[in-house]
Design an enzyme around this catalytic site. Structure first.
Site, PDB file in Angstrom:
ATOM      1  N   SER A  11       0.827  -1.212   0.000  1.00  0.00           N
ATOM      2  CA  SER A  11       0.000   0.000   0.000  1.00  0.00           C
ATOM      3  C   SER A  11       0.861   1.261   0.000  1.00  0.00           C
ATOM      4  CB  SER A  11      -0.939   0.004   1.208  1.00  0.00           C
ATOM      5  OG  SER A  11      -0.194  -0.054   2.403  1.00  0.00           O
ATOM      6  N   THR A 142     -38.903  25.030 -16.706  1.00  0.00           N
ATOM      7  CA  THR A 142     -39.228  23.652 -16.337  1.00  0.00           C
ATOM      8  C   THR A 142     -39.200  22.891 -17.650  1.00  0.00           C
ATOM      9  OG1 THR A 142     -41.610  23.929 -16.633  1.00  0.00           O
ATOM     10  CG2 THR A 142     -40.773  24.340 -14.416  1.00  0.00           C
ATOM     11  N   HIS A 143     -38.716  21.673 -17.611  1.00  0.00           N
ATOM     12  CA  HIS A 143     -38.520  20.875 -18.837  1.00  0.00           C
ATOM     13  C   HIS A 143     -37.613  21.610 -19.831  1.00  0.00           C
ATOM     14  CE1 HIS A 143     -42.070  18.560 -17.424  1.00  0.00           C
ATOM     15  NE2 HIS A 143     -42.534  19.763 -17.115  1.00  0.00           N
ATOM     16  N   SER A 264     -10.173  27.286 -29.857  1.00  0.00           N
ATOM     17  CA  SER A 264      -9.985  26.115 -30.693  1.00  0.00           C
ATOM     18  C   SER A 264      -8.680  26.261 -31.456  1.00  0.00           C
ATOM     19  CB  SER A 264     -11.166  26.019 -31.658  1.00  0.00           C
ATOM     20  OG  SER A 264     -10.778  25.360 -32.831  1.00  0.00           O
ATOM     21  N   ASN A 272     -14.491  28.308 -25.733  1.00  0.00           N
ATOM     22  CA  ASN A 272     -15.106  27.078 -25.228  1.00  0.00           C
ATOM     23  C   ASN A 272     -15.074  27.001 -23.698  1.00  0.00           C
ATOM     24  OD1 ASN A 272     -15.533  26.158 -27.872  1.00  0.00           O
ATOM     25  ND2 ASN A 272     -13.477  25.267 -27.961  1.00  0.00           N
ATOM     26  N   TYR A 304     -10.925  -7.885   9.856  1.00  0.00           N
ATOM     27  CA  TYR A 304     -10.026  -7.265   8.884  1.00  0.00           C
ATOM     28  C   TYR A 304      -9.757  -8.214   7.719  1.00  0.00           C
ATOM     29  CZ  TYR A 304      -6.165  -4.969   6.596  1.00  0.00           C
ATOM     30  OH  TYR A 304      -5.381  -4.362   5.645  1.00  0.00           O
ATOM     31  N   GLN A 309      -7.672  -2.488   2.414  1.00  0.00           N
ATOM     32  CA  GLN A 309      -6.580  -1.614   1.979  1.00  0.00           C
ATOM     33  C   GLN A 309      -6.915  -0.969   0.628  1.00  0.00           C
ATOM     34  OE1 GLN A 309      -2.388  -3.022   2.194  1.00  0.00           O
ATOM     35  NE2 GLN A 309      -2.398  -2.914  -0.035  1.00  0.00           N
TER      36      GLN A 309
HETATM   37  N1  ARG Z   1      -1.679  -1.545   4.576  1.00  0.00           N
HETATM   38  C1  ARG Z   1      -2.703  -2.122   5.343  1.00  0.00           C
HETATM   39  C2  ARG Z   1      -4.065  -1.420   5.046  1.00  0.00           C
HETATM   40  O1  ARG Z   1      -4.066  -0.376   4.488  1.00  0.00           O
HETATM   41  C3  ARG Z   1      -2.403  -1.984   6.789  1.00  0.00           C
HETATM   42  C4  ARG Z   1      -2.930  -3.092   7.645  1.00  0.00           C
HETATM   43  C5  ARG Z   1      -2.240  -4.355   7.299  1.00  0.00           C
HETATM   44  N2  ARG Z   1      -2.734  -5.428   8.093  1.00  0.00           N
HETATM   45  C6  ARG Z   1      -2.480  -6.669   7.832  1.00  0.00           C
HETATM   46  N3  ARG Z   1      -3.040  -7.547   8.621  1.00  0.00           N
HETATM   47  N4  ARG Z   1      -1.761  -7.053   6.806  1.00  0.00           N
HETATM   48  O2  ARG Z   1      -5.089  -1.948   5.346  1.00  0.00           O
END
Ligand code: ARG
Length: 461
Positions: A11, A142-143, A264, A272, A304, A309
Site C-alpha cells: 500500500s 421547467t422541462h 480552438s 469554449n 479485517y 486496503q
Molecule cells: N496496509 C494495510 C491497510 O491499508 C495496513 C494493515 C495491514 N494489516 C495486515 N493484517 N496485513 O489496510
C-alpha cells in the site's frame, strides 16, 4: 512473497497521505503505554523522541526496501534505526489493523473540514453575487422550456441551498468519522490494561468505537463520506451544465471569464467552456469511486481483510477530485458576467408571465383558476399564431377571446393586464417565503449570511 507479489500487495504508493497521522497514532499509543506503566518510561521516551525526529525529518527519511509492506513498517523501521530493538515495544497492544483505521479517520476528518470550508466560501461568494442581481430578471425553466420569470439572485440562491445541504451532510458524517478504533488491536483488543479514553483524548476523537471487531473492519464512514462528496459533485456538475448551456449563442446569458475558457486550435472565433466541461466530467469519477468502495465492502466477512486496503486510494482520489472541482467551479462561477439585457429579454417573451394574467382574473374577477387558465391558454395560442407580443395584449383582446370561448367579458383594466405581463412586476409580486421577489431573496440572503457566520466560526475562521 515474490517481488511481484510484494509489489502487488503493497500500500506504500498511497500510504504517503497517512504519514503524519501514523506518527500521531504511534505517539498517542506510546504515550498511553507509558502513562499506564505498560512499557518502561525511558524506552517510551526514546520512542517518542524518535517519532518527533521523524516528524521533523519528513517522509523522505523513510527507507522503502522491498521487504517493507506499508508505511507502518517503514515508520517502525525508522524508529528501530534510531533507538535499536527497544523500538519494538511501541507495537505492544497494537496492530496495523487498528492503526490504519485510526490513521484514515484522522486524515479524513481534516479533509472533511477542508471541503466544508470550501463549500462555505463558495456559498459566501454566491450570496454576494446574488446581492448584485436581486432585480436582474431572468427566465425560469421547467422541462428546459420557458416557465416563469425569476431573478438571477433567486437562481443563484437555489444553488446556495443545495450547497448548504451538501455542507450539512458532511457535518453529520464527521460525527461518525471522528471515532477512535485504536485499542481494538488485531480485532479483540488486548490483555494489556490499555487506556482507550486516553488515546481518544490525545487524538481528539469524540469517543472510542465500542466494539473491537467493528473498530478494525468497519469502513462505512468512508462510503458515507464518499456519498456526501458525490452529492456535492452532483451539485457542482449541475452548475457546470447550466453554465455551459448559458454560454451558448442560443442562450447568450453569460460571458465566461477568459481565464476559464479556451479556444480552438482551428476555429479562431471559438470560446469554449472547457473548465466547466471537465468539471462536469470529473464529478463522475467520484460516483465511480463510491460504487467501487461499496462493492468492495459488500463481500467482506468480519473482521479485517486485506481488501480494506484497496478502499483507501479510491477514498483519497474522491476527496482530491471533489476538492479540486469545488475550488475551480467556485472561481469560475464567481467570475461569470451575466448579460442583463438578454436575461430580461428572455423573461419577457414566450408569455412566461401568463400565470399571472390568469391569477389577476381569479383575484379581480373571482373566476375559477381553471377557467382563467383556459382563457389565457387560448390568448397565448392566438397571440403567438398572429405574432402578437405581451405588449399587444389589451383588455379588449382578452374579452374577445373570453366571449369566443363562451365566457362573460372580464373588463380587466389595461394597466392591470400590462402589469401582470411585466416580468419584473411579476417577480416582485411573489412575496411568499421562498419566492423570487427581491424582498424575499434578501431575507434568504440574510439567513444564509447568519448561517455562514456561525459555521465559519465553528471551523475557526
Ligand atoms: N496496509 C494495510 C491497510 O491499508 C495496513 C494493515 C495491514 N494489516 C495486515 N493484517 N496485513 O489496510
Amino acid at each position: 512473497m515474490t517481488d511481484e507479489a510484494a509489489e502487488y500487495t503493497s500500500s506504500l504508493e498511497f500510504d504517503k497521505i497517512i504519514f503524519e497521522a501514523d506518527i500521531k497514532t504511534n505517539f498517542a499509543h506510546t504515550l498511553m503505554l507509558k502513562e499506564e506503566n505498560i512499557i518502561d518510561d525511558e524506552i517510551a521516551d526514546n520512542i517518542l523522541g524518535a517519532l518527533d525526529q521523524l516528524k521533523e525529518d519528513g517522509y523522505n527519511e523513510l527507507v522503502f526496501d522491498p521487504s517493507v509492506e506499508d508505511i507502518h513498517m517503514a515508520i517502525e523501521n525508522y524508529v528501530t534505526d534510531k533507538i535499536g530493538p527497544t523500538a519494538g515495544f511501541m507495537h505492544t497492544a497494537k496492530s496495523r489493523n487498528d492503526q490504519v483505521a485510526t490513521d484514515v479517520r484522522l486524515v479524513l476528518r481534516d479533509k472533511i473540514t477542508e471541503t466544508q470550508i470550501g463549500i462555505l466560501e463558495f456559498m459566501e461568494g454566491l450570496v454576494e453575487k446574488a446581492g448584485e442581481h436581486l432585480e436582474t430578471v431572468f427566465i425560469g425553466y421547467t422541462h428546459l422550456q420557458h416557465a416563469q420569470p425569476i431573478t438571477i439572485a433567486h437562481h443563484l440562491m437555489a444553488h446556495v441551498q443545495a450547497l448548504k445541504r451538501d455542507y450539512e451532510r458532511l457535518e453529520d458524517t464527521y460525527k461518525r468519522v471522528n471515532l477512535n478504533p485504536l485499542g481494538s488491536a488485531a480485532m479483540t483488543t488486548t490483555s494489556f490494561p490499555i487506556n482507550r479514553q486516553l488515546t481518544t483524548d490525545l487524538l481528539g476523537f469524540d469517543a472510542y468505537l465500542e466494539n473491537s471487531m467493528d473498530g478494525v473492519s468497519s469502513r462505512d464512514f468512508i462510503s458515507e463520506t464518499v456519498f456526501d462528496l458525490s452529492a456535492l459533485c452532483t451539485t457542482l456538475s449541475k452548475i457546470c451544465e447550466e453554465l455551459i448551456l448559458w454560454s451558448t449563442y442560443e442562450f447568450g446569458i453569460i460571458e465566461m471569464a477568459d481565464e476559464y475558457s479556451s479556444t480552438s486550435s482551428i476555429m479562431p472565433q471559438k470560446k469554449n467552456p472547457d473548465v466547466a466541461e471537465l468539471a462536469r466530467a470529473k464529478s463522475t469519477i467520484v460516483n465511480g469511486e463510491l460504487v467501487t468502495i461499496l462493492t468492495i465492502l459488500k463481500a467482506i466477512p468480519y473482521t479485517y481483510n486485506r481488501d480494506l486496503q484497496e478502499i483507501t486510494p479510491h477514498l483519497w482520489n474522491a476527496v482530491k477530485v471533489t476538492q479540486d472541482t469545488l475550488s475551480i467551479v467556485t472561481k469560475m462561477l464567481l467570475s461569470v458576467k451575466f448579460k442583463e439585457d438578454r436575461c430580461l429579454e428572455l423573461a419577457g417573451t414566450n408569455f412566461a408571465t401568463a400565470t399571472d394574467l390568469a391569477d389577476i382574473m381569479v383575484r379581480e374577477k373571482q373566476i375559477p383558476f381553471r377557467t382563467a387558465h383556459k382563457i389565457v391558454g387560448r390568448i397565448v395560442n392566438e397571440a403567438t399564431a398572429s405574432g402578437l407580443k405581451e405588449a399587444d395584449i389589451t383588455s379588449e383582446y382578452i374579452d374577445d377571446i373570453a366571449s369566443e370561448l363562451g365566457f362573460e367579458k372580464l373588463g380587466l383594466e389595461d394597466d392591470l393586464v400590462q402589469k401582470a405581463l411585466n416580468p419584473l412586476e411579476n417577480v416582485k409580486m411573489r412575496t411568499v417565503p421562498g419566492g423570487p421577489s427581491p424582498a424575499m431573496v434578501e431575507i434568504a440572503r440574510d439567513n444564509i449570511k447568519e448561517f455562514l457566520n456561525e459555521e465559519f466560526e465553528k471551523k475557526g475562521i
